[in-house]
Design a protein around this motif. Structure first.
Motif, PDB file in Angstrom:
ATOM      1  N   SER A 218     -40.331  31.618 -11.289  1.00 52.84           N
ATOM      2  CA  SER A 218     -39.518  32.003 -10.142  1.00 52.84           C
ATOM      3  C   SER A 218     -38.028  31.997 -10.510  1.00 52.84           C
ATOM      4  CB  SER A 218     -39.758  31.049  -8.972  1.00 52.84           C
ATOM      5  OG  SER A 218     -39.217  29.769  -9.261  1.00 52.84           O
ATOM      6  N   GLU A 219     -37.256  32.612  -9.651  1.00 51.62           N
ATOM      7  CA  GLU A 219     -35.808  32.667  -9.851  1.00 51.62           C
ATOM      8  C   GLU A 219     -35.198  31.273  -9.892  1.00 51.62           C
ATOM      9  OE1 GLU A 219     -31.854  34.471  -7.530  1.00 51.62           O
ATOM     10  OE2 GLU A 219     -33.876  34.900  -6.821  1.00 51.62           O
ATOM     11  N   ASN A 220     -35.617  30.401  -8.952  1.00 52.50           N
ATOM     12  CA  ASN A 220     -35.059  29.046  -8.909  1.00 52.50           C
ATOM     13  C   ASN A 220     -35.408  28.248 -10.153  1.00 52.50           C
ATOM     14  OD1 ASN A 220     -33.887  29.532  -6.437  1.00 52.50           O
ATOM     15  ND2 ASN A 220     -35.554  28.596  -5.260  1.00 52.50           N
ATOM     16  N   GLU A 221     -36.647  28.391 -10.638  1.00 50.53           N
ATOM     17  CA  GLU A 221     -37.040  27.680 -11.854  1.00 50.53           C
ATOM     18  C   GLU A 221     -36.222  28.143 -13.058  1.00 50.53           C
ATOM     19  OE1 GLU A 221     -41.746  26.707 -11.036  1.00 50.53           O
ATOM     20  OE2 GLU A 221     -41.142  28.718 -11.642  1.00 50.53           O
ATOM     21  N   TYR A 222     -36.002  29.433 -13.119  1.00 51.26           N
ATOM     22  CA  TYR A 222     -35.198  29.982 -14.218  1.00 51.26           C
ATOM     23  C   TYR A 222     -33.776  29.415 -14.195  1.00 51.26           C
ATOM     24  CZ  TYR A 222     -32.311  33.417 -16.666  1.00 51.26           C
ATOM     25  OH  TYR A 222     -31.389  34.025 -17.484  1.00 51.26           O
ATOM     26  N   LEU A 223     -33.161  29.405 -13.017  1.00 49.48           N
ATOM     27  CA  LEU A 223     -31.797  28.897 -12.904  1.00 49.48           C
ATOM     28  C   LEU A 223     -31.732  27.409 -13.221  1.00 49.48           C
ATOM     29  CD1 LEU A 223     -30.683  30.777  -9.656  1.00 49.48           C
ATOM     30  CD2 LEU A 223     -30.008  31.290 -12.017  1.00 49.48           C
ATOM     31  N   THR A 224     -32.746  26.650 -12.774  1.00 48.79           N
ATOM     32  CA  THR A 224     -32.767  25.204 -13.039  1.00 48.79           C
ATOM     33  C   THR A 224     -32.887  24.926 -14.529  1.00 48.79           C
ATOM     34  OG1 THR A 224     -33.763  24.750 -10.882  1.00 48.79           O
ATOM     35  CG2 THR A 224     -33.989  23.051 -12.585  1.00 48.79           C
ATOM     36  N   LEU A 225     -33.768  25.629 -15.209  1.00 51.31           N
ATOM     37  CA  LEU A 225     -33.944  25.412 -16.644  1.00 51.31           C
ATOM     38  C   LEU A 225     -32.684  25.772 -17.425  1.00 51.31           C
ATOM     39  CD1 LEU A 225     -37.607  26.668 -17.189  1.00 51.31           C
ATOM     40  CD2 LEU A 225     -36.773  24.321 -17.213  1.00 51.31           C
ATOM     41  N   ARG A 226     -32.026  26.843 -17.022  1.00 50.30           N
ATOM     42  CA  ARG A 226     -30.767  27.203 -17.687  1.00 50.30           C
ATOM     43  C   ARG A 226     -29.718  26.118 -17.487  1.00 50.30           C
ATOM     44  NH1 ARG A 226     -30.158  32.549 -19.580  1.00 50.30           N
ATOM     45  NH2 ARG A 226     -28.151  31.729 -20.259  1.00 50.30           N
ATOM     46  N   GLN A 227     -29.679  25.544 -16.275  1.00 46.78           N
ATOM     47  CA  GLN A 227     -28.709  24.493 -15.979  1.00 46.78           C
ATOM     48  C   GLN A 227     -29.015  23.240 -16.785  1.00 46.78           C
ATOM     49  OE1 GLN A 227     -25.972  24.918 -13.952  1.00 46.78           O
ATOM     50  NE2 GLN A 227     -25.342  22.948 -14.801  1.00 46.78           N
ATOM     51  N   VAL A 228     -30.308  22.895 -16.912  1.00 47.37           N
ATOM     52  CA  VAL A 228     -30.701  21.725 -17.701  1.00 47.37           C
ATOM     53  C   VAL A 228     -30.245  21.881 -19.141  1.00 47.37           C
ATOM     54  CG1 VAL A 228     -32.681  20.490 -18.657  1.00 47.37           C
ATOM     55  CG2 VAL A 228     -32.645  21.091 -16.238  1.00 47.37           C
ATOM     56  N   ALA A 229     -30.446  23.071 -19.710  1.00 49.88           N
ATOM     57  CA  ALA A 229     -30.053  23.307 -21.103  1.00 49.88           C
ATOM     58  C   ALA A 229     -28.543  23.204 -21.279  1.00 49.88           C
ATOM     59  CB  ALA A 229     -30.540  24.681 -21.549  1.00 49.88           C
ATOM     60  N   GLN A 230     -27.785  23.671 -20.304  1.00 53.47           N
ATOM     61  CA  GLN A 230     -26.329  23.612 -20.403  1.00 53.47           C
ATOM     62  C   GLN A 230     -25.812  22.176 -20.305  1.00 53.47           C
ATOM     63  OE1 GLN A 230     -24.930  26.229 -17.330  1.00 53.47           O
ATOM     64  NE2 GLN A 230     -25.647  28.078 -18.349  1.00 53.47           N
ATOM     65  N   ASN A 231     -26.523  21.330 -19.541  1.00 51.36           N
ATOM     66  CA  ASN A 231     -26.089  19.945 -19.368  1.00 51.36           C
ATOM     67  C   ASN A 231     -26.535  19.037 -20.505  1.00 51.36           C
ATOM     68  OD1 ASN A 231     -24.930  20.682 -16.951  1.00 51.36           O
ATOM     69  ND2 ASN A 231     -26.681  20.019 -15.710  1.00 51.36           N
ATOM     70  N   ASP A 232     -27.484  19.493 -21.319  1.00 46.44           N
ATOM     71  CA  ASP A 232     -28.024  18.681 -22.412  1.00 46.44           C
ATOM     72  C   ASP A 232     -27.308  19.063 -23.703  1.00 46.44           C
ATOM     73  OD1 ASP A 232     -29.419  17.202 -24.203  1.00 46.44           O
ATOM     74  OD2 ASP A 232     -31.395  18.057 -23.755  1.00 46.44           O
ATOM     75  N   VAL A 233     -26.408  18.215 -24.147  1.00 45.99           N
ATOM     76  CA  VAL A 233     -25.602  18.539 -25.332  1.00 45.99           C
ATOM     77  C   VAL A 233     -26.459  18.577 -26.588  1.00 45.99           C
ATOM     78  CG1 VAL A 233     -23.491  17.590 -24.381  1.00 45.99           C
ATOM     79  CG2 VAL A 233     -25.031  16.087 -25.638  1.00 45.99           C
ATOM     80  N   ALA A 234     -27.619  17.907 -26.564  1.00 49.06           N
ATOM     81  CA  ALA A 234     -28.491  17.888 -27.747  1.00 49.06           C
ATOM     82  C   ALA A 234     -29.380  19.120 -27.822  1.00 49.06           C
ATOM     83  CB  ALA A 234     -29.360  16.632 -27.734  1.00 49.06           C
ATOM     84  N   SER A 235     -29.407  19.902 -26.744  1.00 48.25           N
ATOM     85  CA  SER A 235     -30.290  21.068 -26.709  1.00 48.25           C
ATOM     86  C   SER A 235     -29.615  22.259 -27.365  1.00 48.25           C
ATOM     87  CB  SER A 235     -30.658  21.405 -25.257  1.00 48.25           C
ATOM     88  OG  SER A 235     -31.385  22.603 -25.199  1.00 48.25           O
ATOM     89  N   SER A 236     -30.399  23.041 -28.111  1.00 48.45           N
ATOM     90  CA  SER A 236     -29.870  24.258 -28.733  1.00 48.45           C
ATOM     91  C   SER A 236     -30.034  25.464 -27.830  1.00 48.45           C
ATOM     92  CB  SER A 236     -30.592  24.522 -30.066  1.00 48.45           C
ATOM     93  OG  SER A 236     -31.992  24.638 -29.867  1.00 48.45           O
ATOM     94  N   GLY A 237     -30.595  25.276 -26.662  1.00 56.00           N
ATOM     95  CA  GLY A 237     -30.762  26.372 -25.722  1.00 56.00           C
ATOM     96  C   GLY A 237     -31.988  26.148 -24.858  1.00 56.00           C
ATOM     97  N   TRP A 238     -32.105  26.908 -23.780  1.00 51.97           N
ATOM     98  CA  TRP A 238     -33.226  26.725 -22.887  1.00 51.97           C
ATOM     99  C   TRP A 238     -34.449  27.416 -23.491  1.00 51.97           C
ATOM    100  CZ3 TRP A 238     -36.211  29.920 -19.637  1.00 51.97           C
ATOM    101  CH2 TRP A 238     -35.951  31.277 -19.767  1.00 51.97           C
ATOM    102  N   GLY A 239     -35.630  27.000 -23.023  1.00 50.16           N
ATOM    103  CA  GLY A 239     -36.861  27.604 -23.512  1.00 50.16           C
ATOM    104  C   GLY A 239     -37.296  27.103 -24.869  1.00 50.16           C
ATOM    105  N   GLU A 240     -36.771  25.932 -25.304  1.00 54.46           N
ATOM    106  CA  GLU A 240     -37.197  25.339 -26.575  1.00 54.46           C
ATOM    107  C   GLU A 240     -38.440  24.478 -26.353  1.00 54.46           C
ATOM    108  OE1 GLU A 240     -35.675  25.869 -29.417  1.00 54.46           O
ATOM    109  OE2 GLU A 240     -33.764  26.769 -28.824  1.00 54.46           O
ATOM    110  N   ASN A 241     -39.140  24.180 -27.447  1.00 56.28           N
ATOM    111  CA  ASN A 241     -40.291  23.263 -27.430  1.00 56.28           C
ATOM    112  C   ASN A 241     -41.323  23.641 -26.378  1.00 56.28           C
ATOM    113  OD1 ASN A 241     -39.096  21.616 -29.467  1.00 56.28           O
ATOM    114  ND2 ASN A 241     -37.805  20.667 -27.898  1.00 56.28           N
ATOM    115  N   VAL A 242     -41.655  24.914 -26.311  1.00 55.27           N
ATOM    116  CA  VAL A 242     -42.688  25.387 -25.399  1.00 55.27           C
ATOM    117  C   VAL A 242     -44.055  25.056 -26.003  1.00 55.27           C
ATOM    118  CG1 VAL A 242     -43.644  27.385 -24.213  1.00 55.27           C
ATOM    119  CG2 VAL A 242     -41.185  27.251 -24.644  1.00 55.27           C
ATOM    120  N   THR A 243     -44.951  24.490 -25.200  1.00 54.06           N
ATOM    121  CA  THR A 243     -46.302  24.195 -25.659  1.00 54.06           C
ATOM    122  C   THR A 243     -47.305  24.934 -24.790  1.00 54.06           C
ATOM    123  OG1 THR A 243     -46.464  22.224 -24.260  1.00 54.06           O
ATOM    124  CG2 THR A 243     -45.649  21.916 -26.507  1.00 54.06           C
ATOM    125  N   ILE A 244     -48.509  25.117 -25.327  1.00 53.70           N
ATOM    126  CA  ILE A 244     -49.557  25.792 -24.556  1.00 53.70           C
ATOM    127  C   ILE A 244     -50.859  25.007 -24.680  1.00 53.70           C
ATOM    128  CG2 ILE A 244     -48.605  28.122 -24.628  1.00 53.70           C
ATOM    129  CD1 ILE A 244     -50.425  28.728 -26.982  1.00 53.70           C
TER     130      ILE A 244
END
Length: 386
Positions: A218-244
């Motif tokens: 959803s749109e809200n989930e997308y925006l939340t994940l982008r915000q989480v990645a921006q706030n996490d200085v250790a993250s190299s970007g959103w959508g990392e470490n995806v598992t299935i």
């Protein structure tokens, strides 16, 4: 007469005593049942920092899926693969009957040879006329006309050379090769089938390493994940470490990364389509396979967590059975948040000091005395991030 009445009186007395004893016995059993404690298993409510996981339904897709078609028409003379084979780029797959195209090549080569001979004769005549012009034996116009004839013959040669290249290319195209590495489907055409150039699909080859897993959020989930990645200085970007997780419940051993996102939201659903890339060296993932996609989400500090199995849903209410200080069952309404593995995040209703019943709930009523066995999350195979 007296004796009979006396015996009757004795029997009446005995009957009365037995009745009193039976009533007393029944009363004793009822009283015992009321004080019998119900055996249950319970766990302590836990509190710790967690990171929520977002889950989505996904489907495996080939990164490259090529429908292979012939560049020339004709009958399939030879099939060099079987359906389902693993193929490599440049590997021969089919051979089309080439007799017609070899004949065209020979004809074009003969025409080219004739044109080259005519051009050579015209070049020699031009040289001879040049010498005659120097000796004033012919007019200059004669040489000019001959030069034009030479250029004309040169153009004819270029035209036949092009025909030869085209005929040679047609001959080469009768051997169809795979343009990519991958797996061939099982619907390949059979020997003897007539194929139309640029129209008939001979076989489809899918590149299976890496593969994509496509899913929607959803749109809200997308925006939340982008915000989480921006706030996490250790993250190299959103959508990392995806598992299935696959349809049989097995977790795929390699993690992936979101590499593609659609240009916009779908008009009919308001969701965004994304693709995560996964290495597939063993070929486990095949197109069309179902996969449950998990992406690390929002981190929460000091989250209060209760096992999902402890929660009872009654109409629109969520309840848990708390073991109170007197070891009695106390129903407690709770407000739940997101799921975290085997747990629910509790917004309101519980603290880390509470103990909740997880097994034996069907036998427990409000105020019932409990024989509590406190177990650990490990004993119940509970996990926050399964």
């Amino acid at each position: 007469m007296f004796s009979v009445n006396r015996r009757r009186g004795c029997w009446a007395g005995i009957s009365a005593v037995m009745l009193i004893l039976m009533i007393a016995g029944c009363g004793g059993r009822s009283e015992t049942a009321q004080v019998t404690a119900v055996p249950v298993k319970a766990v302590k409510v836990i509190q710790q920092d967690i990171q929520l996981t977002n889950e989505y339904a996904g489907q495996v897709q080939a990164k490259n899926e090529v429908k292979i078609q012939a560049r020339v028409s004709g009958n399939i003379a030879e099939k060099l693969i079987d359906g389902g084979d693993i193929v490599t780029a440049g590997q021969p797959l089919f051979r089309i009957d080439s007799i017609q195209y070899e004949s065209n090549l020979l004809s074009a080569q003969a025409q080219l040879a004739q044109a080259e001979a005519n051009w050579e004769n015209a070049r020699i005549d031009s040289e001879r006329y040049q010498s005659l012009l120097k000796a004033a034996a012919i007019p200059e116009q004669r040489l000019t006309t001959q030069k034009a004839t030479e250029r004309q013959q040169e153009a004819v040669v270029a035209s036949y050379r092009a025909l030869v290249r085209k005929a040679q290319d047609d001959v080469n195209s009768t051997l169809i090769v795979s343009p990519v590495n991958g797996r061939a489907d099982v619907n390949a055409v059979a020997v003897g089938t007539y194929v139309q150039a640029g129209s008939t699909t001979l076989v489809t080859v899918s590149d299976l390493d890496p593969v994509f897993v496509e899913f929607n959020m959803s749109e809200n989930e997308y925006l939340t994940l982008r915000q989480v990645a921006q706030n996490d200085v250790a993250s190299s970007g959103w959508g990392e470490n995806v598992t299935i997780t696959l349809s049989n419940g097995a977790v795929y051993p390699l993690s992936g990364k979101v590499t593609q996102a659609d240009r916009g939201l779908a008009n009919n659903s308001g969701t965004l389509t994304l693709k995560a890339a996964f290495a597939n060296p063993e070929g486990i993932l095949i197109p069309g396979m179902f996969a449950r996609v998990k992406i690390p989400g929002v981190p929460i500090k000091a989250a209060v967590l209760v096992p999902q199995r402890a929660v009872q849903q009654i109409l629109d209410k969520s309840l848990v059975m708390v073991v109170n200080a007197d070891n009695q069952a106390e129903p407690r309404p709770v407000i739940l948040g997101e799921k975290a593995g085997s747990y629910y995040l509790v917004r309101e209703g519980l603290t880390v000091n509470d103990t909740v019943v997880v097994e034996g709930l069907t036998k427990v009523r409000e105020g019932a005395a409990l024989a509590v066995t406190v177990v650990t999350p490990a004993e119940l195979a509970l996990a926050i991030n399964p």
